[in-house]
Design a protein around this motif. Structure first.
Motif, mmCIF file in Angstrom:
data_model
loop_
_atom_site.group_PDB
_atom_site.id
_atom_site.type_symbol
_atom_site.label_atom_id
_atom_site.label_comp_id
_atom_site.label_asym_id
_atom_site.label_seq_id
_atom_site.Cartn_x
_atom_site.Cartn_y
_atom_site.Cartn_z
ATOM 1 N N ARG A 1 15.031 -18.602 -28.533
ATOM 2 C CA ARG A 1 13.807 -18.057 -27.926
ATOM 3 C C ARG A 1 14.076 -16.703 -27.272
ATOM 4 N NH1 ARG A 1 12.502 -24.075 -25.798
ATOM 5 N NH2 ARG A 1 11.242 -24.769 -27.595
ATOM 6 N N ASP A 2 15.229 -16.568 -26.624
ATOM 7 C CA ASP A 2 15.596 -15.259 -26.068
ATOM 8 C C ASP A 2 15.793 -14.242 -27.186
ATOM 9 O OD1 ASP A 2 15.493 -16.206 -23.501
ATOM 10 O OD2 ASP A 2 17.656 -16.543 -23.325
ATOM 11 N N PHE A 3 16.363 -14.690 -28.291
ATOM 12 C CA PHE A 3 16.569 -13.806 -29.436
ATOM 13 C C PHE A 3 15.232 -13.327 -30.000
ATOM 14 C CE2 PHE A 3 16.586 -13.592 -34.111
ATOM 15 C CZ PHE A 3 17.418 -12.499 -34.303
ATOM 16 N N MET A 4 14.291 -14.245 -30.170
ATOM 17 C CA MET A 4 12.980 -13.875 -30.705
ATOM 18 C C MET A 4 12.255 -12.917 -29.765
ATOM 19 S SD MET A 4 12.505 -15.110 -33.690
ATOM 20 C CE MET A 4 10.739 -14.754 -33.781
ATOM 21 N N ASP A 5 12.416 -13.127 -28.478
ATOM 22 C CA ASP A 5 11.796 -12.226 -27.508
ATOM 23 C C ASP A 5 12.362 -10.817 -27.657
ATOM 24 O OD1 ASP A 5 10.145 -11.716 -25.079
ATOM 25 O OD2 ASP A 5 12.107 -11.295 -24.198
ATOM 26 N N GLY A 6 13.689 -10.726 -27.841
ATOM 27 C CA GLY A 6 14.304 -9.421 -28.038
ATOM 28 C C GLY A 6 13.948 -8.812 -29.377
ATOM 29 N N LYS B 1 21.856 -4.902 -23.246
ATOM 30 C CA LYS B 1 22.961 -5.739 -22.782
ATOM 31 C C LYS B 1 22.568 -7.216 -22.830
ATOM 32 C CE LYS B 1 26.272 -6.253 -18.990
ATOM 33 N NZ LYS B 1 26.125 -7.703 -18.794
ATOM 34 N N GLU B 2 21.339 -7.516 -22.450
ATOM 35 C CA GLU B 2 20.881 -8.904 -22.508
ATOM 36 C C GLU B 2 20.854 -9.402 -23.951
ATOM 37 O OE1 GLU B 2 17.159 -9.297 -20.547
ATOM 38 O OE2 GLU B 2 17.929 -8.708 -18.568
ATOM 39 N N PHE B 3 20.494 -8.536 -24.870
ATOM 40 C CA PHE B 3 20.460 -8.930 -26.274
ATOM 41 C C PHE B 3 21.881 -9.177 -26.786
ATOM 42 C CE2 PHE B 3 19.234 -8.447 -30.809
ATOM 43 C CZ PHE B 3 18.186 -9.347 -30.800
ATOM 44 N N GLY B 4 22.842 -8.399 -26.292
ATOM 45 C CA GLY B 4 24.231 -8.639 -26.652
ATOM 46 C C GLY B 4 24.700 -10.010 -26.192
ATOM 47 N N LEU C 1 9.827 -24.168 -37.500
ATOM 48 C CA LEU C 1 8.590 -24.340 -36.741
ATOM 49 C C LEU C 1 8.608 -23.479 -35.487
ATOM 50 C CD1 LEU C 1 5.892 -25.819 -36.408
ATOM 51 C CD2 LEU C 1 7.129 -27.661 -35.230
ATOM 52 N N GLU C 2 9.751 -23.419 -34.820
ATOM 53 C CA GLU C 2 9.875 -22.587 -33.624
ATOM 54 C C GLU C 2 9.711 -21.107 -33.975
ATOM 55 O OE1 GLU C 2 10.328 -21.579 -29.644
ATOM 56 O OE2 GLU C 2 9.948 -23.521 -30.584
ATOM 57 N N PHE C 3 10.278 -20.699 -35.096
ATOM 58 C CA PHE C 3 10.133 -19.317 -35.559
ATOM 59 C C PHE C 3 8.658 -18.993 -35.797
ATOM 60 C CE2 PHE C 3 10.217 -16.206 -39.126
ATOM 61 C CZ PHE C 3 10.829 -15.156 -38.454
ATOM 62 N N LYS C 4 7.949 -19.905 -36.467
ATOM 63 C CA LYS C 4 6.521 -19.708 -36.715
ATOM 64 C C LYS C 4 5.742 -19.624 -35.402
ATOM 65 C CE LYS C 4 3.791 -23.147 -37.586
ATOM 66 N NZ LYS C 4 2.665 -22.919 -36.630
ATOM 67 N N ASN C 5 6.075 -20.493 -34.456
ATOM 68 C CA ASN C 5 5.377 -20.499 -33.177
ATOM 69 C C ASN C 5 5.590 -19.194 -32.419
ATOM 70 O OD1 ASN C 5 4.412 -23.074 -33.653
ATOM 71 N ND2 ASN C 5 6.050 -24.087 -32.509
#
Length: 245
Positions: free
Chosen positions: A99-104, A113-116, A142-146
């Motif tokens: 979820r953090d990755f998708m947000d970035g 730095k947070e993405f790293g 499903l999470e990716f779609k959401n």
């Protein structure tokens, strides 16, 4: 430096890499992470003596990618890792990172730095759980779609007018992530320096090495990777959502 063989001056990143290894035979030993398009490849150049090992990472065409980049690990260990990759483990350990990755990914102006740290989190996760088993799990899709739908809903509320993602966007977007992020599943040796040859997905192994071992990294950007990606995507018959994302 020794005189260069005229045959090696034809250009191209692969030629440049071979020249680098050849010219530094007395100074540097190399472990090469070779990211290729498919499993069936033949060396284009003679491997120099200072290349201690080559880790082959085929992004496409490999039924079990680990058999290439972890070929010295007993297959029984891979089976054990796959057995630990349950729905519960994915929800507990993978989803927070994802979820953090998708947000970035969907908000590229977030702190780099947070993405790293997210990239490193993925790498640590795959030391214990199976890469293929995780990303092939329907819960992840499903999470990716959401997450994509959430971005569209927010854009619609703000009247930005972004096009909604189609089934194509979800399907191919997740497939791209599966292939392009495969370098996260590769164990990174504790070396003196990592050197990325393009400013793209192969460099994520350097990020993992920096966080895990404190390895300094060097990047040589030949100025073509991002441009070629933009040209290829713009010319493909993809929906606008996939092109813009």
């Amino acid at each position: 430096m020794r005189p260069r063989d005229p045959i090696l001056t034809a250009g191209g990143v692969s030629t440049w890499c071979h020249i680098l290894c050849s010219e530094l035979q007395e100074e540097v030993d190399f472990t090469i992470l070779a990211v290729t398009g498919n499993p069936v490849v033949e060396p284009r150049y003679k491997i120099t003596q200072n290349v201690e090992s080559i880790i082959h990472l085929p992004l496409w065409g490999a039924e079990e990618p680990v058999q290439y980049f972890e070929k010295d690990v007993p297959f029984s260990k891979h089976i054990q890792r796959r057995g630990k990759t349950t729905d519960q483990a994915i929800k507990k350990y993978f989803f927070p990172i994802f979820r953090d990755f998708m947000d970035g990914l969907l908000n590229p102006f977030n702190d780099a730095k947070e993405f790293g740290e997210v990239i490193y989190g993925f790498w640590k996760y795959y030391r214990y759980f199976d890469y293929k088993q995780t990303l092939a799990n329907p819960l992840v899709w499903l999470e990716f779609k959401n997450q994509l739908s959430k971005k569209y809903d927010e854009a619609e509320q703000m009247e930005i007018g972004d096009e909604a993602p189609y089934v194509f966007d979800v399907t191919f977007g997740m497939r791209w992530l599966y292939h392009f992020m495969m370098a996260l599943a590769v164990p990174v040796p504790d070396v003196s320096l990592t050197h990325g040859t393009i400013a793209g997905f192969p460099t994520i192994a350097s990020i993992a090495g920096k966080y895990e071992y404190g390895i300094p990294s060097l990047l040589t950007d030949h100025g073509v990777f991002v441009r070629e990606r933009l040209i290829n995507v713009s010319g493909d018959d993809f929906p606008d959502f996939s092109k813009s994302s």
